[in-house]
Design a protein around this motif. Structure first.
Motif, PDB file in Angstrom:
ATOM      1  N   MET A   1       0.816  -1.186   0.000  1.00 58.19           N
ATOM      2  CA  MET A   1       0.000   0.000   0.000  1.00 58.19           C
ATOM      3  C   MET A   1       0.863   1.256   0.000  1.00 58.19           C
ATOM      4  O   MET A   1       0.539   2.235  -0.662  1.00 58.19           O
ATOM      5  N   GLN A   2       1.953   1.218   0.751  1.00 57.61           N
ATOM      6  CA  GLN A   2       2.865   2.359   0.818  1.00 57.61           C
ATOM      7  C   GLN A   2       3.418   2.676  -0.571  1.00 57.61           C
ATOM      8  O   GLN A   2       3.512   3.845  -0.955  1.00 57.61           O
ATOM      9  N   GLN A   3       3.746   1.648  -1.311  1.00 62.90           N
ATOM     10  CA  GLN A   3       4.275   1.843  -2.667  1.00 62.90           C
ATOM     11  C   GLN A   3       3.233   2.508  -3.564  1.00 62.90           C
ATOM     12  O   GLN A   3       3.533   3.439  -4.299  1.00 62.90           O
ATOM     13  N   TRP A   4       1.988   2.015  -3.489  1.00 54.11           N
ATOM     14  CA  TRP A   4       0.928   2.582  -4.319  1.00 54.11           C
ATOM     15  C   TRP A   4       0.670   4.042  -3.968  1.00 54.11           C
ATOM     16  O   TRP A   4       0.498   4.880  -4.849  1.00 54.11           O
ATOM     17  N   LEU A   5       0.641   4.364  -2.685  1.00 51.87           N
ATOM     18  CA  LEU A   5       0.423   5.746  -2.265  1.00 51.87           C
ATOM     19  C   LEU A   5       1.571   6.650  -2.714  1.00 51.87           C
ATOM     20  O   LEU A   5       1.357   7.817  -3.044  1.00 51.87           O
ATOM     21  N   SER A   6       2.780   6.117  -2.742  1.00 48.73           N
ATOM     22  CA  SER A   6       3.915   6.906  -3.227  1.00 48.73           C
ATOM     23  C   SER A   6       3.815   7.169  -4.725  1.00 48.73           C
ATOM     24  O   SER A   6       4.267   8.196  -5.215  1.00 48.73           O
ATOM     25  N   GLU A   7       3.222   6.239  -5.450  1.00 45.47           N
ATOM     26  CA  GLU A   7       3.070   6.398  -6.895  1.00 45.47           C
ATOM     27  C   GLU A   7       1.874   7.273  -7.265  1.00 45.47           C
ATOM     28  O   GLU A   7       1.759   7.703  -8.406  1.00 45.47           O
ATOM     29  N   GLN A   8       0.974   7.519  -6.350  1.00 52.43           N
ATOM     30  CA  GLN A   8      -0.226   8.324  -6.596  1.00 52.43           C
ATOM     31  C   GLN A   8      -0.190   9.584  -5.721  1.00 52.43           C
ATOM     32  O   GLN A   8      -0.880   9.664  -4.710  1.00 52.43           O
ATOM     33  N   PRO A   9       0.604  10.581  -6.094  1.00 51.10           N
ATOM     34  CA  PRO A   9       0.753  11.749  -5.208  1.00 51.10           C
ATOM     35  C   PRO A   9      -0.522  12.575  -5.058  1.00 51.10           C
ATOM     36  O   PRO A   9      -0.738  13.156  -3.993  1.00 51.10           O
ATOM     37  N   VAL A  10      -1.367  12.625  -6.075  1.00 54.29           N
ATOM     38  CA  VAL A  10      -2.595  13.425  -5.961  1.00 54.29           C
ATOM     39  C   VAL A  10      -3.549  12.786  -4.943  1.00 54.29           C
ATOM     40  O   VAL A  10      -4.101  13.470  -4.074  1.00 54.29           O
ATOM     41  N   VAL A  11      -3.711  11.480  -5.031  1.00 53.41           N
ATOM     42  CA  VAL A  11      -4.560  10.764  -4.074  1.00 53.41           C
ATOM     43  C   VAL A  11      -3.986  10.913  -2.666  1.00 53.41           C
ATOM     44  O   VAL A  11      -4.716  11.189  -1.706  1.00 53.41           O
ATOM     45  N   SER A  12      -2.680  10.753  -2.544  1.00 48.52           N
ATOM     46  CA  SER A  12      -2.025  10.883  -1.249  1.00 48.52           C
ATOM     47  C   SER A  12      -2.215  12.281  -0.677  1.00 48.52           C
ATOM     48  O   SER A  12      -2.500  12.445   0.516  1.00 48.52           O
ATOM     49  N   TYR A  13      -2.080  13.302  -1.522  1.00 44.83           N
ATOM     50  CA  TYR A  13      -2.229  14.675  -1.052  1.00 44.83           C
ATOM     51  C   TYR A  13      -3.642  14.913  -0.514  1.00 44.83           C
ATOM     52  O   TYR A  13      -3.816  15.485   0.564  1.00 44.83           O
ATOM     53  N   PHE A  14      -4.656  14.463  -1.247  1.00 41.95           N
ATOM     54  CA  PHE A  14      -6.023  14.705  -0.792  1.00 41.95           C
ATOM     55  C   PHE A  14      -6.369  13.883   0.452  1.00 41.95           C
ATOM     56  O   PHE A  14      -7.133  14.341   1.305  1.00 41.95           O
ATOM     57  N   LEU A  15      -5.800  12.692   0.596  1.00 44.12           N
ATOM     58  CA  LEU A  15      -5.991  11.930   1.828  1.00 44.12           C
ATOM     59  C   LEU A  15      -5.352  12.653   3.006  1.00 44.12           C
ATOM     60  O   LEU A  15      -5.962  12.787   4.076  1.00 44.12           O
ATOM     61  N   ILE A  16      -4.130  13.125   2.820  1.00 44.70           N
ATOM     62  CA  ILE A  16      -3.439  13.848   3.888  1.00 44.70           C
ATOM     63  C   ILE A  16      -4.204  15.126   4.241  1.00 44.70           C
ATOM     64  O   ILE A  16      -4.408  15.429   5.426  1.00 44.70           O
ATOM     65  N   LEU A  17      -4.630  15.870   3.241  1.00 44.94           N
ATOM     66  CA  LEU A  17      -5.364  17.107   3.490  1.00 44.94           C
ATOM     67  C   LEU A  17      -6.687  16.817   4.203  1.00 44.94           C
ATOM     68  O   LEU A  17      -7.044  17.502   5.168  1.00 44.94           O
ATOM     69  N   GLY A  18      -7.399  15.800   3.784  1.00 47.78           N
ATOM     70  CA  GLY A  18      -8.660  15.443   4.436  1.00 47.78           C
ATOM     71  C   GLY A  18      -8.462  15.036   5.886  1.00 47.78           C
ATOM     72  O   GLY A  18      -9.201  15.470   6.776  1.00 47.78           O
ATOM     73  N   PHE A  19      -7.461  14.192   6.136  1.00 49.10           N
ATOM     74  CA  PHE A  19      -7.165  13.794   7.513  1.00 49.10           C
ATOM     75  C   PHE A  19      -6.756  15.000   8.354  1.00 49.10           C
ATOM     76  O   PHE A  19      -7.159  15.131   9.511  1.00 49.10           O
TER      77      PHE A  19
END
Length: 107
Positions: A1-19
């Motif tokens: 999962m960590q690898q996938w989140l690293s490859e998807q920066p837009v998804v990661s950014y919105f998850l971080i911002l939402g949290f």
């Protein structure tokens, strides 16, 4: 999962911002609302701070997973508070009904 989140920066950014916004609103927000310009400034600063956390997430630190654990614990606490409130009301009703029965039976 960590690898996938690293490859998807837009998804990661919105998850971080939402949290980040959720945690801020539940933990740090004052009871009264801020004026609109201060509110906008706070959210802009959270968006910039989320970029810093995104860099750390891409560098393989488990930022999203850690924030997810924090949010899960906050939700469990909220569930426990609601349960205690519900049990308090039902215990209060049962206590009043048994007191009324004792008063009527004792006379």
């Amino acid at each position: 999962m960590q690898q996938w989140l690293s490859e998807q920066p837009v998804v990661s950014y919105f998850l971080i911002l939402g949290f980040t916004i959720y945690i801020f609103n539940k933990v740090f927000r004052a009871r009264q609302r801020l004026p609109i310009l201060k509110e906008v400034l706070v959210h802009v600063l959270m968006a910039v701070g989320s970029l810093v956390l995104l860099v750390l997430q891409i560098d393989k630190l488990p930022i999203i997973q850690s924030m997810a654990v924090a949010v899960a614990m906050m939700l469990m606490l909220r569930g426990r508070q609601l349960y205690d409130k519900w049990k308090g009301k039902s215990a209060g009703k049962a206590g009043r009904e048994s007191d009324a029965g004792h008063d009527a039976g004792g006379n």
